[in-house]
Design a protein around this motif. Structure first.
Motif, PDB file in Angstrom:
ATOM      1  N   THR A   1      -3.712  -2.217 -14.368  1.00  0.00           N
ATOM      2  CA  THR A   1      -3.840  -2.946 -13.172  1.00  0.00           C
ATOM      3  C   THR A   1      -4.378  -1.670 -12.145  1.00  0.00           C
ATOM      4  O   THR A   1      -4.426  -0.462 -12.535  1.00  0.00           O
ATOM      5  N   VAL A   2      -4.547  -2.198 -11.151  1.00  0.00           N
ATOM      6  CA  VAL A   2      -4.795  -1.238 -10.040  1.00  0.00           C
ATOM      7  C   VAL A   2      -3.809  -0.154  -9.639  1.00  0.00           C
ATOM      8  O   VAL A   2      -4.105   0.936  -9.699  1.00  0.00           O
ATOM      9  N   ARG A   3      -2.556  -0.656  -9.874  1.00  0.00           N
ATOM     10  CA  ARG A   3      -1.452   0.283  -9.720  1.00  0.00           C
ATOM     11  C   ARG A   3      -1.537   1.384 -10.735  1.00  0.00           C
ATOM     12  O   ARG A   3      -1.106   2.669 -10.521  1.00  0.00           O
ATOM     13  N   GLU A   4      -1.807   0.807 -11.945  1.00  0.00           N
ATOM     14  CA  GLU A   4      -1.476   1.713 -13.305  1.00  0.00           C
ATOM     15  C   GLU A   4      -2.666   2.607 -13.063  1.00  0.00           C
ATOM     16  O   GLU A   4      -2.450   3.820 -13.523  1.00  0.00           O
ATOM     17  N   ALA A   5      -3.879   2.164 -12.740  1.00  0.00           N
ATOM     18  CA  ALA A   5      -4.971   3.187 -12.578  1.00  0.00           C
ATOM     19  C   ALA A   5      -4.915   4.232 -11.390  1.00  0.00           C
ATOM     20  O   ALA A   5      -5.263   5.595 -11.727  1.00  0.00           O
ATOM     21  N   MET A   6      -4.345   3.805 -10.404  1.00  0.00           N
ATOM     22  CA  MET A   6      -3.918   4.678  -9.331  1.00  0.00           C
ATOM     23  C   MET A   6      -3.132   5.749  -9.789  1.00  0.00           C
ATOM     24  O   MET A   6      -3.129   7.087  -9.570  1.00  0.00           O
ATOM     25  N   ILE A   7      -2.019   5.331 -10.314  1.00  0.00           N
ATOM     26  CA  ILE A   7      -1.061   6.500 -10.717  1.00  0.00           C
ATOM     27  C   ILE A   7      -1.551   7.387 -12.097  1.00  0.00           C
ATOM     28  O   ILE A   7      -1.275   8.571 -11.788  1.00  0.00           O
ATOM     29  N   LYS A   8      -2.210   6.983 -13.116  1.00  0.00           N
ATOM     30  CA  LYS A   8      -2.917   7.672 -13.981  1.00  0.00           C
ATOM     31  C   LYS A   8      -3.820   8.720 -13.583  1.00  0.00           C
ATOM     32  O   LYS A   8      -3.843   9.739 -14.004  1.00  0.00           O
ATOM     33  N   HIS A   9      -4.559   8.386 -12.623  1.00  0.00           N
ATOM     34  CA  HIS A   9      -5.592   9.166 -11.973  1.00  0.00           C
ATOM     35  C   HIS A   9      -5.297   9.872 -10.643  1.00  0.00           C
ATOM     36  O   HIS A   9      -5.823  10.583  -9.975  1.00  0.00           O
ATOM     37  N   LYS A  10      -4.143   9.485 -10.261  1.00  0.00           N
ATOM     38  CA  LYS A  10      -3.282  10.076  -8.963  1.00  0.00           C
ATOM     39  C   LYS A  10      -4.318  10.003  -7.736  1.00  0.00           C
ATOM     40  O   LYS A  10      -4.769  10.642  -7.039  1.00  0.00           O
ATOM     41  N   ILE A  11      -4.734   8.605  -7.530  1.00  0.00           N
ATOM     42  CA  ILE A  11      -5.534   8.152  -6.551  1.00  0.00           C
ATOM     43  C   ILE A  11      -4.649   7.401  -5.530  1.00  0.00           C
ATOM     44  O   ILE A  11      -4.156   6.278  -5.932  1.00  0.00           O
TER      45      ILE A  11
ATOM     46  N   GLN B   1       1.054  -1.221  -0.065  1.00  0.00           N
ATOM     47  CA  GLN B   1      -0.091  -0.068   0.158  1.00  0.00           C
ATOM     48  C   GLN B   1       0.832   1.136  -0.127  1.00  0.00           C
ATOM     49  O   GLN B   1       0.513   2.085  -0.546  1.00  0.00           O
ATOM     50  N   TRP B   2       1.796   1.139   0.842  1.00  0.00           N
ATOM     51  CA  TRP B   2       2.657   2.433   1.061  1.00  0.00           C
ATOM     52  C   TRP B   2       3.810   2.599  -0.507  1.00  0.00           C
ATOM     53  O   TRP B   2       3.837   3.698  -0.962  1.00  0.00           O
ATOM     54  N   ALA B   3       3.833   1.311  -0.921  1.00  0.00           N
ATOM     55  CA  ALA B   3       4.535   1.579  -2.576  1.00  0.00           C
ATOM     56  C   ALA B   3       3.935   2.113  -3.381  1.00  0.00           C
ATOM     57  O   ALA B   3       4.118   2.986  -4.397  1.00  0.00           O
ATOM     58  N   ARG B   4       2.648   1.747  -3.424  1.00  0.00           N
ATOM     59  CA  ARG B   4       1.772   2.156  -4.323  1.00  0.00           C
ATOM     60  C   ARG B   4       1.432   3.856  -4.324  1.00  0.00           C
ATOM     61  O   ARG B   4       1.415   4.566  -4.988  1.00  0.00           O
ATOM     62  N   ALA B   5       1.105   4.110  -2.725  1.00  0.00           N
ATOM     63  CA  ALA B   5       1.022   5.388  -2.659  1.00  0.00           C
ATOM     64  C   ALA B   5       1.988   6.351  -2.878  1.00  0.00           C
ATOM     65  O   ALA B   5       1.931   7.389  -3.534  1.00  0.00           O
TER      66      ALA B   5
END
Length: 131
Positions: A85-95, A44-48
């Motif tokens: 992926t979840v990570r890619e979507a998080m990064i693309k949309h800054k979530i 979670q921290w790495a993705r954040a």
């Protein structure tokens, strides 16, 4: 409340050390091993960190973010229809929250686009009775 179900908070020093380790490009498994934290927390921290940098790890959970219907829908469509992926979507949309992305996808699968519309929270207003 049992120890297993209690939410743990991590000391600022642990989060700061996590940022230093993540800046070196270390993966979440090595981060977990180095700090003695659960792999889920390290992931979670790495993705954040990938989304928001050091601030996202150091201040995680201190701010409640709300996202518009359009942002939620864009994230869900990228995840479910475009195969991100979840990570890619998080990064693309800054979530910065993995759980938000997963919840929006689950709600969309169960109830469609209308599930992403914000609903009023809190106690319903009292209706005054006519006399």
């Amino acid at each position: 409340m049992s120890e297993a179900t209690r939410t743990r908070t991590h000391a600022p020093e642990v989060r700061q050390r996590a940022v230093e380790i993540l800046q070196e490009g270390v993966g979440h498994r090595a981060l977990a091993a180095e700090l003695g934290i659960p792999q889920a927390t390290a992931r979670q921290w790495a993705r954040a960190y990938a989304v928001g940098g050091a601030d996202a790890v150091l201040n995680a959970g201190s701010h409640h973010h709300t996202y518009s219907y359009d942002v939620k829908l864009a994230v869900v469509k990228d995840r479910l229809e475009n195969g991100l992926t979840v990570r890619e979507a998080m990064i693309k949309h800054k979530i910065p929250s993995e759980s938000s992305v997963k919840a929006w996808c689950r709600q969309y699968r169960e109830s469609g686009e209308s599930a992403l519309v914000d609903k009023p929270r809190g106690r319903k207003p009292r209706v005054k009775k006519a006399e």
